[in-house]
Design a protein around this motif. Sequence first.
Motif, PDB file in Angstrom:
ATOM      1  N   GLN A  93       0.823  -1.208   0.000  1.00 58.76           N
ATOM      2  CA  GLN A  93       0.000   0.000   0.000  1.00 58.76           C
ATOM      3  C   GLN A  93       0.854   1.252   0.000  1.00 58.76           C
ATOM      4  O   GLN A  93       1.883   1.337   0.679  1.00 58.76           O
ATOM      5  CB  GLN A  93      -0.939   0.009   1.205  1.00 58.76           C
ATOM      6  N   LYS A  94       0.423   2.238  -0.767  1.00 59.09           N
ATOM      7  CA  LYS A  94       1.145   3.500  -0.870  1.00 59.09           C
ATOM      8  C   LYS A  94       1.148   4.221   0.462  1.00 59.09           C
ATOM      9  O   LYS A  94       0.123   4.313   1.149  1.00 59.09           O
ATOM     10  CB  LYS A  94       0.491   4.383  -1.936  1.00 59.09           C
ATOM     11  N   ASN A  95       2.328   4.712   0.839  1.00 54.45           N
ATOM     12  CA  ASN A  95       2.497   5.391   2.114  1.00 54.45           C
ATOM     13  C   ASN A  95       3.434   6.574   1.888  1.00 54.45           C
ATOM     14  O   ASN A  95       4.563   6.380   1.432  1.00 54.45           O
ATOM     15  CB  ASN A  95       3.075   4.438   3.164  1.00 54.45           C
ATOM     16  N   PRO A  96       3.009   7.798   2.176  1.00 56.81           N
ATOM     17  CA  PRO A  96       3.860   8.969   1.911  1.00 56.81           C
ATOM     18  C   PRO A  96       5.206   8.856   2.614  1.00 56.81           C
ATOM     19  O   PRO A  96       5.293   8.513   3.798  1.00 56.81           O
ATOM     20  CB  PRO A  96       3.030  10.132   2.483  1.00 56.81           C
TER      21      PRO A  96
ATOM     22  N   ASP B  37     -10.496   5.130 -10.286  1.00 60.97           N
ATOM     23  CA  ASP B  37     -11.113   3.965  -9.630  1.00 60.97           C
ATOM     24  C   ASP B  37     -10.088   2.904  -9.237  1.00 60.97           C
ATOM     25  O   ASP B  37     -10.267   1.713  -9.469  1.00 60.97           O
ATOM     26  CB  ASP B  37     -12.179   3.325 -10.545  1.00 60.97           C
ATOM     27  N   TRP B  38      -9.007   3.321  -8.627  1.00 64.39           N
ATOM     28  CA  TRP B  38      -7.936   2.400  -8.232  1.00 64.39           C
ATOM     29  C   TRP B  38      -8.370   1.550  -7.039  1.00 64.39           C
ATOM     30  O   TRP B  38      -8.957   2.025  -6.081  1.00 64.39           O
ATOM     31  CB  TRP B  38      -6.694   3.198  -7.869  1.00 64.39           C
ATOM     32  N   SER B  39      -8.069   0.256  -7.103  1.00 60.51           N
ATOM     33  CA  SER B  39      -8.301  -0.652  -5.973  1.00 60.51           C
ATOM     34  C   SER B  39      -7.334  -1.820  -6.077  1.00 60.51           C
ATOM     35  O   SER B  39      -6.877  -2.175  -7.164  1.00 60.51           O
ATOM     36  CB  SER B  39      -9.745  -1.160  -5.943  1.00 60.51           C
ATOM     37  N   ARG B  40      -7.025  -2.419  -4.932  1.00 56.78           N
ATOM     38  CA  ARG B  40      -6.088  -3.549  -4.857  1.00 56.78           C
ATOM     39  C   ARG B  40      -6.782  -4.742  -4.225  1.00 56.78           C
ATOM     40  O   ARG B  40      -7.676  -4.582  -3.384  1.00 56.78           O
ATOM     41  CB  ARG B  40      -4.849  -3.158  -4.054  1.00 56.78           C
ATOM     42  N   SER B  41      -6.367  -5.943  -4.590  1.00 54.21           N
ATOM     43  CA  SER B  41      -7.005  -7.142  -4.053  1.00 54.21           C
ATOM     44  C   SER B  41      -6.484  -7.520  -2.681  1.00 54.21           C
ATOM     45  O   SER B  41      -7.182  -8.158  -1.903  1.00 54.21           O
ATOM     46  CB  SER B  41      -6.801  -8.319  -5.011  1.00 54.21           C
TER      47      SER B  41
ATOM     48  N   VAL C 273      -3.398  -8.455  -7.778  1.00 57.16           N
ATOM     49  CA  VAL C 273      -4.285  -7.895  -8.797  1.00 57.16           C
ATOM     50  C   VAL C 273      -4.714  -6.494  -8.360  1.00 57.16           C
ATOM     51  O   VAL C 273      -5.052  -6.278  -7.197  1.00 57.16           O
ATOM     52  CB  VAL C 273      -5.538  -8.770  -9.020  1.00 57.16           C
ATOM     53  N   VAL C 274      -4.693  -5.552  -9.306  1.00 57.51           N
ATOM     54  CA  VAL C 274      -5.239  -4.214  -9.091  1.00 57.51           C
ATOM     55  C   VAL C 274      -6.188  -3.899 -10.239  1.00 57.51           C
ATOM     56  O   VAL C 274      -6.099  -4.498 -11.322  1.00 57.51           O
ATOM     57  CB  VAL C 274      -4.127  -3.143  -9.009  1.00 57.51           C
ATOM     58  N   SER C 275      -7.098  -2.982 -10.010  1.00 56.73           N
ATOM     59  CA  SER C 275      -8.059  -2.616 -11.053  1.00 56.73           C
ATOM     60  C   SER C 275      -8.200  -1.103 -11.122  1.00 56.73           C
ATOM     61  O   SER C 275      -7.898  -0.383 -10.164  1.00 56.73           O
ATOM     62  CB  SER C 275      -9.425  -3.258 -10.783  1.00 56.73           C
TER      63      SER C 275
ATOM     64  N   PHE D 288     -16.766  -3.026 -11.519  1.00 55.31           N
ATOM     65  CA  PHE D 288     -15.854  -3.968 -10.875  1.00 55.31           C
ATOM     66  C   PHE D 288     -14.927  -3.251  -9.902  1.00 55.31           C
ATOM     67  O   PHE D 288     -14.383  -2.179 -10.191  1.00 55.31           O
ATOM     68  CB  PHE D 288     -15.024  -4.694 -11.934  1.00 55.31           C
ATOM     69  N   ASN D 289     -14.741  -3.869  -8.728  1.00 56.80           N
ATOM     70  CA  ASN D 289     -13.784  -3.427  -7.722  1.00 56.80           C
ATOM     71  C   ASN D 289     -13.029  -4.654  -7.243  1.00 56.80           C
ATOM     72  O   ASN D 289     -13.619  -5.579  -6.688  1.00 56.80           O
ATOM     73  CB  ASN D 289     -14.491  -2.737  -6.551  1.00 56.80           C
TER      74      ASN D 289
END
Length: 538
Positions: free
Chosen positions: A85-88, A119-123, A136-138, A172-173
Amino acid sequence: MDMEEEHDGCTSLVASHCAVMAENPSTAPPEGEPGSKRQKLSTVAASDDEKIQDAAPTLPRKPRYKRRKVAIFFAYCGVGYQGMQKNPGAKTIEGDLEEALYLSGAVPEQDRGQPRRYDWSRSARTDKGVSAVGQVVSGRFYVDPPGFVERLNTYLSPQIRIFGYKRVTQAFNVKKFCDRRRYVYLIPVFALDPSRHRGEIDNCLECAERGGNVLGATGKSVVESETVVEAVELGSGILSNTESASVEEKIEKVHSSDDDGTVNVDSEKNSINGTEEIKADSLNSNTLLNCSTGSAEKANDNGDDRSHTGDETSKMMECKSNGEESSETKSEFCYDNAVRERLNRILKYYEGTHNFHNFTTRTKAEDPSANRYILSFNANTVINVEGIDFIKCEVVGQSFMLHQIRKMIGLAIAIMRDLTPEPTIETAFQKKVNLNVPMAPEVGLYLDECFFTSYNKKWGDSHEELSMKDYTEVAEAFKMKYIYSHVASSEKKDGVAALWLHCLNRHYPEADNVHLHETTDTLPSSDEKPSDAITTDE
């Protein structure tokens, strides 16, 4: 008479007008058109304009592409990254991937750094140092023209590889539609041998040397119960996180307690030597805490480093860098059917729905999110990587919490090494019990695959199936080149698992003393409190 004169006057006027028009034909309007209409341009001028227009170059129109809602399948070796996960301020897989999407043209300039706009999301989210093969990301990206995967890989590190993408529905998400997730943890076979890497780390020559090397290479220090971690370079060119979180968590819990006032295990009694409480301000230059080993190198009363006697040196020769013993003391332990059945029986305790509040951090037992459903947990396969045998522990669940799998593995290994009885797992599920569960290193863990069973069943007729079937070969190649090789090289060079086993021994000092002295005393029964120093909220 008057009428005839008027008619003759009109006739004379018309005749005079016709005479004037005959003398000036250019002023006469064309036949069939009213006189007020403008004349056409000359044919010569029109011809020149056409020639100029034909001579001007015609610029091709730039094709306009549409955004497509897609699911991207990829893999990565998590070493050197602070998680998915992105973290500053931290180097993460997600951060590098978002930047690559922009550089490849999949994300426009106005959406750069704003994943919600596409609409970014990660599995799944992975911890620091944890790898993935079936991540997987969408999102909505510009995947045209052809060659999107190649363009994306151009801007990514070799330890992050895009396998492909598939079109999905607009609604889809990837997080919501992911039904199950399968993780794999690689355990060295020697880690299950109760006689290996037992007792004090100073009695193991190779592990003691590793402890010093790891401390110096990572530059770890304890300042106000925080550890400073640096990455070291491995021969494979992949950055490595050599920090083991088991003792990091222990340091954290020394100076903390639960919000409800219940003191954790380490803050009450556990320490580096099993008798004293660790204080951050008490760690000076003569007491260096090794977070990877859980040991402390102390000076003697005279201020000199402790030297090893002849007896101690002979004991230290029992361990080797790759977990193998010398020929004189080689163990005959192997992962036979009996050991396999016992480990599978232990792992089966985790199956079903349980409260895993003791297998994560910062989650209360009363929190509904502490309840998780595990579909299966088994260890039936053994693989050999660079001469070391590893057990593949595969766990499938709906979702997992922070550190949950590593803590489940850590407790299972402790039971296999006879450090705590099997019922400790059931005890850890109780809401009123706070138990400090050991956490295995992050090196051996990776996300193997994400499943979308419900989505494929509903939309299989109109959309592509979401699975890793099309990427099996390339995924296996990536796994062997980056993940498996890194796990094996970390064990050979740094002895990650071997050092952690010595830390595990200190987590259960009573059981370890029983084993070392070979007394007739038995380990605590299921009716007795295990050495985890269980505390309750009552």
